[in-house]
Design a protein around this motif. Structure first.
Motif, PDB file in Angstrom:
ATOM      1  N   SER A   1     123.446  97.737  79.676  1.00 20.01           N
ATOM      2  CA  SER A   1     122.608  98.800  78.951  1.00 20.01           C
ATOM      3  C   SER A   1     122.868 100.200  79.421  1.00 20.01           C
ATOM      4  O   SER A   1     123.171 101.117  78.731  1.00 20.01           O
ATOM      5  CB  SER A   1     121.092  98.571  79.191  1.00 20.01           C
ATOM      6  OG  SER A   1     120.745  97.180  78.632  1.00 20.01           O
ATOM      7  N   GLU A   2     123.032 100.276  81.143  1.00 15.32           N
ATOM      8  CA  GLU A   2     123.517 101.571  81.441  1.00 15.32           C
ATOM      9  C   GLU A   2     124.776 102.083  81.152  1.00 15.32           C
ATOM     10  O   GLU A   2     125.080 103.111  80.580  1.00 15.32           O
ATOM     11  CB  GLU A   2     123.548 101.446  83.126  1.00 15.32           C
ATOM     12  CG  GLU A   2     122.176 101.696  83.504  1.00 15.32           C
ATOM     13  CD  GLU A   2     122.186 101.934  85.064  1.00 15.32           C
ATOM     14  OE1 GLU A   2     123.110 101.201  85.968  1.00 15.32           O
ATOM     15  OE2 GLU A   2     121.551 102.691  85.517  1.00 15.32           O
ATOM     16  N   GLU A   3     125.574 101.101  80.993  1.00 12.22           N
ATOM     17  CA  GLU A   3     127.256 101.372  80.426  1.00 12.22           C
ATOM     18  C   GLU A   3     127.254 101.882  79.165  1.00 12.22           C
ATOM     19  O   GLU A   3     127.812 102.743  78.616  1.00 12.22           O
ATOM     20  CB  GLU A   3     128.068 100.031  80.887  1.00 12.22           C
ATOM     21  CG  GLU A   3     129.556 100.084  80.589  1.00 12.22           C
ATOM     22  CD  GLU A   3     130.037 101.314  81.317  1.00 12.22           C
ATOM     23  OE1 GLU A   3     129.568 101.655  82.422  1.00 12.22           O
ATOM     24  OE2 GLU A   3     131.113 101.734  80.802  1.00 12.22           O
ATOM     25  N   LEU A   4     126.383 100.946  78.261  1.00 16.19           N
ATOM     26  CA  LEU A   4     126.327 101.324  76.825  1.00 16.19           C
ATOM     27  C   LEU A   4     125.745 102.701  76.586  1.00 16.19           C
ATOM     28  O   LEU A   4     126.703 103.449  75.954  1.00 16.19           O
ATOM     29  CB  LEU A   4     125.368 100.353  76.432  1.00 16.19           C
ATOM     30  CG  LEU A   4     124.902 100.701  74.718  1.00 16.19           C
ATOM     31  CD1 LEU A   4     125.952 100.289  73.841  1.00 16.19           C
ATOM     32  CD2 LEU A   4     123.593  99.899  74.298  1.00 16.19           C
ATOM     33  N   VAL A   5     124.781 103.235  77.294  1.00 13.89           N
ATOM     34  CA  VAL A   5     124.367 104.573  76.969  1.00 13.89           C
ATOM     35  C   VAL A   5     125.401 105.548  77.500  1.00 13.89           C
ATOM     36  O   VAL A   5     125.601 106.617  76.981  1.00 13.89           O
ATOM     37  CB  VAL A   5     122.940 104.823  77.799  1.00 13.89           C
ATOM     38  CG1 VAL A   5     122.587 106.362  77.973  1.00 13.89           C
ATOM     39  CG2 VAL A   5     121.853 103.902  77.122  1.00 13.89           C
ATOM     40  N   LYS A   6     126.329 105.120  78.629  1.00 13.67           N
ATOM     41  CA  LYS A   6     127.212 106.032  79.244  1.00 13.67           C
ATOM     42  C   LYS A   6     128.149 106.173  77.991  1.00 13.67           C
ATOM     43  O   LYS A   6     128.798 107.257  77.629  1.00 13.67           O
ATOM     44  CB  LYS A   6     127.921 105.528  80.382  1.00 13.67           C
ATOM     45  CG  LYS A   6     127.520 106.237  81.557  1.00 13.67           C
ATOM     46  CD  LYS A   6     128.560 105.549  82.793  1.00 13.67           C
ATOM     47  CE  LYS A   6     127.776 105.254  83.917  1.00 13.67           C
ATOM     48  NZ  LYS A   6     128.349 104.697  85.116  1.00 13.67           N
ATOM     49  N   GLN A   7     128.575 105.202  77.367  1.00 12.73           N
ATOM     50  CA  GLN A   7     129.614 105.203  76.313  1.00 12.73           C
ATOM     51  C   GLN A   7     129.226 105.844  75.136  1.00 12.73           C
ATOM     52  O   GLN A   7     130.186 106.654  74.406  1.00 12.73           O
ATOM     53  CB  GLN A   7     130.116 103.808  76.100  1.00 12.73           C
ATOM     54  CG  GLN A   7     130.850 102.914  76.945  1.00 12.73           C
ATOM     55  CD  GLN A   7     131.530 101.614  76.753  1.00 12.73           C
ATOM     56  OE1 GLN A   7     131.595 101.139  75.391  1.00 12.73           O
ATOM     57  NE2 GLN A   7     131.780 101.112  77.640  1.00 12.73           N
ATOM     58  N   VAL A   8     128.066 105.677  74.786  1.00 10.85           N
ATOM     59  CA  VAL A   8     127.325 106.475  73.820  1.00 10.85           C
ATOM     60  C   VAL A   8     127.577 107.696  73.812  1.00 10.85           C
ATOM     61  O   VAL A   8     127.782 108.596  72.799  1.00 10.85           O
ATOM     62  CB  VAL A   8     126.149 105.869  73.202  1.00 10.85           C
ATOM     63  CG1 VAL A   8     125.287 106.606  72.057  1.00 10.85           C
ATOM     64  CG2 VAL A   8     125.953 104.181  72.982  1.00 10.85           C
TER      65      VAL A   8
END
Ligand code: NAP
Length: 248
Positions: free
Chosen positions: A71-78
């Motif tokens: 989830s943390e990685e997702l938000v970084k990518q977004v």
């Protein structure tokens, strides 16, 4: 009128059902949409293309909402494609129904992890950005079952009731920073999740609905538009039932 023009939105679990309906309606209203899926890659990529053709930014991500690090990685990518996160919709969810007597520990844990822990994961992950912006709307997809309970769904009902407690607490914690957090409690919405139910159960649900029909993903999406847009600027900590009057 486009109610979400230029808003950047993350939706979990939008490859199918309610999440997909929200993504489509949000795209029509001018929102840029980043969304996740668990395993349905082809429908997710198809949706990404459909949204891009509407002239909004769109990106599908394979990301397990139950995983804190993903989830943390997702938000970084977004944040590499969007310069803000205006709206988070915690929609991903599953059922693993059984009477308590027959329900195994694994099925209890899995439903809590995917339906409830995911909301913690994603809300934590967007919190810093929304705090910096001093603006944000978080929408959690609960259920009428979380409000009233349902035989055969102790795991699911507990996860959905937990989401309501989480929603109200976040509304209290983050309200002073202009971050709103609300829940939607859909009733019987016709998607693949409800396709699994036998006809007798489905008829039982329909009979109990004052409007005498199951809802559609668009019915839920329209309520999300209200909670995501500035129209609901003074609404936080609420549970909006989208259930054809079921809980009346
Ligand atoms: P659905 O048709 O089964 O779709 C579920 C979505 O969640 C899919 O996009 C799925 O991705 C995704 N997903 C599942 N596990 C995930 C995970 N670990 N990480 C990321 N995504 C995951 O369900 P639905 O009927 O649209 O329900 C959507 C939400 O509304 C759920 O939270 C559900 O509890 C709630 N709800 C539904 C109803 C109803 O009557 N349908 C009523 C009340 C509340 P894949 O396609 O890749 O598996």
């Amino acid at each position: 009128m486009k109610l979400l023009d230029g808003k950047n939105v993350i939706i979990t679990g939008a490859s199918r059902g309610i999440g997909r309906g929200i993504a489509q309606v949000f795209g029509q209203h001018g929102a840029n949409v980043a969304f996740t899926y668990s395993s349905s890659e082809a429908p997710a990529l198809e949706l990404e293309k459909e949204l891009s053709n509407m002239g909004v930014k769109a990106k599908a991500f394979k990301s397990n909402a139950a995983s804190f690090s993903e989830s943390e990685e997702l938000v970084k990518q977004v944040l590499e494609i969007f310069d803000s996160i205006d709206v988070l919709i915690n929609n991903a969810g599953i059922t693993k129904d059984n009477l308590l007597m027959r329900m195994g520990e694994e099925d209890f844990d899995k439903v809590i992890e995917i339906n409830l822990k995911s909301v913690f994961n994603m809300t934590k992950a967007v919190q810093r950005t929304m705090l910096k912006q001093r603006k944000g709307s978080i929408i959690n997809m609960s259920s009428v079952v979380g409000v009233k309970g349902n035989a055969g769904q102790t795991n699911y009902a507990a996860s959905k009731a937990g989401m309501i407690g989480f929603t109200k607490s976040v509304a209290l914690e983050l309200g002073s920073r202009n971050i709103r957090c609300n829940a939607i409690a859909p009733g019987f919405i016709e998607t693949e999740m409800t396709d699994k139910l036998d006809e007798k159960t489905v008829q039982g649900w329909r009979d109990a609905i004052p409007l005498k029909r199951g809802g559609s993903p668009e019915d839920v999406a329209n309520a999300c538009i209200f909670l995501a847009s500035d129209l609901s600027g003074y609404v936080t900590g609420q549970v909006l039932n989208v259930d054809g009057g079921m809980l009346t």
